[in-house]
Design a protein around this motif. Sequence first.
Motif, PDB file in Angstrom:
ATOM      1  N   ALA A 716       0.822  -1.209   0.000  1.00 47.45           N
ATOM      2  CA  ALA A 716       0.000   0.000   0.000  1.00 47.45           C
ATOM      3  C   ALA A 716       0.858   1.261   0.000  1.00 47.45           C
ATOM      4  O   ALA A 716       0.612   2.203  -0.769  1.00 47.45           O
ATOM      5  CB  ALA A 716      -0.935  -0.016   1.213  1.00 47.45           C
ATOM      6  N   MET A 717       1.871   1.294   0.824  1.00 47.72           N
ATOM      7  CA  MET A 717       2.691   2.499   0.956  1.00 47.72           C
ATOM      8  C   MET A 717       3.527   2.780  -0.288  1.00 47.72           C
ATOM      9  O   MET A 717       3.798   3.939  -0.619  1.00 47.72           O
ATOM     10  CB  MET A 717       3.600   2.368   2.180  1.00 47.72           C
ATOM     11  N   THR A 718       3.934   1.740  -0.984  1.00 50.36           N
ATOM     12  CA  THR A 718       4.849   1.923  -2.115  1.00 50.36           C
ATOM     13  C   THR A 718       4.127   2.138  -3.441  1.00 50.36           C
ATOM     14  O   THR A 718       4.759   2.101  -4.497  1.00 50.36           O
ATOM     15  CB  THR A 718       5.801   0.723  -2.232  1.00 50.36           C
ATOM     16  N   ARG A 719       2.805   2.383  -3.395  1.00 51.32           N
ATOM     17  CA  ARG A 719       2.085   2.741  -4.632  1.00 51.32           C
ATOM     18  C   ARG A 719       2.238   4.224  -4.964  1.00 51.32           C
ATOM     19  O   ARG A 719       1.910   4.647  -6.072  1.00 51.32           O
ATOM     20  CB  ARG A 719       0.587   2.453  -4.493  1.00 51.32           C
ATOM     21  N   ALA A 720       2.742   5.031  -4.018  1.00 49.00           N
ATOM     22  CA  ALA A 720       2.765   6.484  -4.184  1.00 49.00           C
ATOM     23  C   ALA A 720       3.947   6.935  -5.030  1.00 49.00           C
ATOM     24  O   ALA A 720       5.076   6.463  -4.851  1.00 49.00           O
ATOM     25  CB  ALA A 720       2.824   7.157  -2.819  1.00 49.00           C
ATOM     26  N   THR A 721       3.683   7.876  -5.931  1.00 53.39           N
ATOM     27  CA  THR A 721       4.761   8.480  -6.729  1.00 53.39           C
ATOM     28  C   THR A 721       5.145   9.863  -6.217  1.00 53.39           C
ATOM     29  O   THR A 721       6.193  10.395  -6.597  1.00 53.39           O
ATOM     30  CB  THR A 721       4.344   8.615  -8.200  1.00 53.39           C
ATOM     31  N   ARG A 722       4.296  10.463  -5.359  1.00 50.31           N
ATOM     32  CA  ARG A 722       4.600  11.805  -4.840  1.00 50.31           C
ATOM     33  C   ARG A 722       4.360  11.918  -3.335  1.00 50.31           C
ATOM     34  O   ARG A 722       5.239  12.311  -2.589  1.00 50.31           O
ATOM     35  CB  ARG A 722       3.743  12.861  -5.558  1.00 50.31           C
ATOM     36  N   GLU A 723       3.127  11.586  -2.918  1.00 53.31           N
ATOM     37  CA  GLU A 723       2.750  11.839  -1.528  1.00 53.31           C
ATOM     38  C   GLU A 723       2.165  10.590  -0.893  1.00 53.31           C
ATOM     39  O   GLU A 723       1.403   9.855  -1.530  1.00 53.31           O
ATOM     40  CB  GLU A 723       1.702  12.965  -1.448  1.00 53.31           C
ATOM     41  N   LEU A 724       2.496  10.389   0.384  1.00 52.76           N
ATOM     42  CA  LEU A 724       1.926   9.310   1.189  1.00 52.76           C
ATOM     43  C   LEU A 724       1.377   9.903   2.477  1.00 52.76           C
ATOM     44  O   LEU A 724       2.084  10.624   3.190  1.00 52.76           O
ATOM     45  CB  LEU A 724       2.981   8.253   1.511  1.00 52.76           C
TER      46      LEU A 724
END
Length: 729
Positions: A716-724
């Motif tokens: 889930a956390m590593t799907r972000a390209t900019r913001e988490l």
Amino acid sequence: MIEVMFDLPARLTAKAAPALISVDTAHLTRVARAVDDQVGMLRARIEAERLKPGGGGQATVERDLEVHRLGARVRTLERYGRDLCLGRIVHDDGEVTYIGRLGLTDGDGARLLVDWRSPAAEPFFGATAARPMGLASRRRYRWTGGRIVDYWDEPFGVDGVPGVALDEDAALMSSLAASRSSRMRDVLATIQADQDAIIREGSAGALVVDGGPGTGKTVVALHRAAYLTYSDARLAAQGGGVLVVGPHRPYLAYIADVLPGLGEDSVRTCTVTDLVPEGAHAVDEADPEVARLKSTLDLAIDAAVALYEEPPGDGPVIVLGEDELRVTSADWAEAFAAPEPGTPHNDARDQVWEALLAILLDRLRGQGDDAGVGSQDLDQFDAYGLGVDDPDAAFRMALTRDRGLLEAIGASWPILEPTDIVGDLLTVPAYLRRCAPWLSAEEVAGLRRDAPDAWTVADLPLIDAARDRLGDPERARRLRGDRLRREAHRARMREVAEDLIASDDTELRVMSMLRGQDLGATWEGNVVEDEAAGDRLAGPFAHLVVDEAQELTDAQWRSLLRRCPSGSLTVVGDRAQARHGFAETWEERLARVGMRDARVSHLTVNYRTPAEIMAYAAPVIRAALPDANVPRSIREGGLPVEHGRRADLAAVLESWLATHAEGVACVIGDPTVPDGDRIRSLTPADAKGLEFDLVVVVEPASFGDGLTGAVDRYVAMTRATRELVVLEG
């Protein structure tokens, strides 16, 4: 007239200097004109093909295939137009080569673009400063609305290359920073050397592409599918094409534009649950232990079917005239042994029937006229010697119409449904114990259920294995009906012929020609065997691409391998993202399901996830898997991971939408959020393989304990390209 190809913003005025872009402008003008010319020519060819008479059979198939091929190229040309050009390379000797999504020539045959998959294009992707591959420089374009709005140059190994605006890695970084959408972005122009090397690997055997989040595994897999389809003559010779198997439906929607954009619309895509029709309504298996046990049950299918292939004892007795003919146990055993090994059960039934008829007919021939039937008061030859009637026709018809014989073969070698076999295994403990002796009594009891057709995802490989072992029951029934109709048709035609011959009082007795084999064949030809169209996912395929492969069970692997007899596969995955663990090496895992000598290529650079987010996510997975292959991020996003309460979710989303006119956000862990175009709502499992500008993870602790929970949080956390943003309860 030279068209305006470059539309650079004011901040890039220096790049608009004629010395830098005039050569490209002239060349791309030729490309645009050639595209227009080809579209017109191809449309004319398509119309000409459609006007051709089909003629039926192979001629019609070839015409339709040609129309499809030409139409696919037209769609690609019209979709991209001048944007077909990805960039250019300048060789050490000054030769300039322009790289395209497709190869393109002008009306005089001059090469304008080389296909990105061709050997001539390889340096565009593979050249590095340490390995320039004979290049002086490389230029990549960024297109918007049919105009180049930016371009990036890279020199190789020399200083002061003329006609170059130095940018180094700006093309890649610009691509990585771009906003996401509901479809995978076009990244062909920025494929990196490590990725390109894997894309261009040979097709023989199994190639594993192993890498952590953001390393471009899916990009590599899809581009490899397009590359092999174009470049590997062996795949074309084997037929079947390429099948891409993804983890879930959102993944298939996400990648839908990629392969057509690479010039390939013949590659099929599916999920592993699509392989059987029952997958459309199957639910997840609630009990992990039951799912584990079912992953071995496909090995019991052969034994389950074999119980329906045991020859009976003596009987029945067939009445022929005044005599009787008994079918013995030896007759049955000989007939049941007739099918070739590997023949599907339902397909073999006709072979058993024909073998039994042959056995009985041989015995009747031995009895001769004493049998009381078969000595027909018919001439064996017609007046012209054109053919011989079937001397066994009467016997065969009598046997075919014998109800006792038909009931006996129907009971001893029945037509079987794959769902019935699997349903019986799961609802009849004694049947399961006999077919799967490796199961304990407790395991058999744990697998038992009341509803035979309440299908789960874990049942699907069992149904697939049963369908493979049995063959299509509807086809078997259809062919049996066709055979009976043909036999009845022949009998009627013989009766008509004999009536006409008996009433023929002409001197030449021309009606005796009706007994000839040639005309008989004509009569039989009036009955056409009805063959159903094959299952589009049944295979065989020349090559399989399997993404998120770390999640597949043994039974699911065997379902896939049945569809790829060549063993040519691209296997894509990350052992650290296996929700139920992956203790083996890839080589050990694949050898267990029959793929030996697999080779593994590793991707270690994270192009997607900013370093700040990876620094937060890495400890999550390493707490459960200390040796997880966490990739190294090559960029920083400048934004720290934010934290809040679940009650903040609506405000977080509203603020992001208000400040971002483009991009897609995803909420993972809150199913109450409506799923839409710019705000997706997914589970961790359904987010695999996807990427989003903003990811909001809601109550990650609720994802579960142990390895599965850790993997879900990491994914889930590593799907972000900019913001988490992480929201706790």
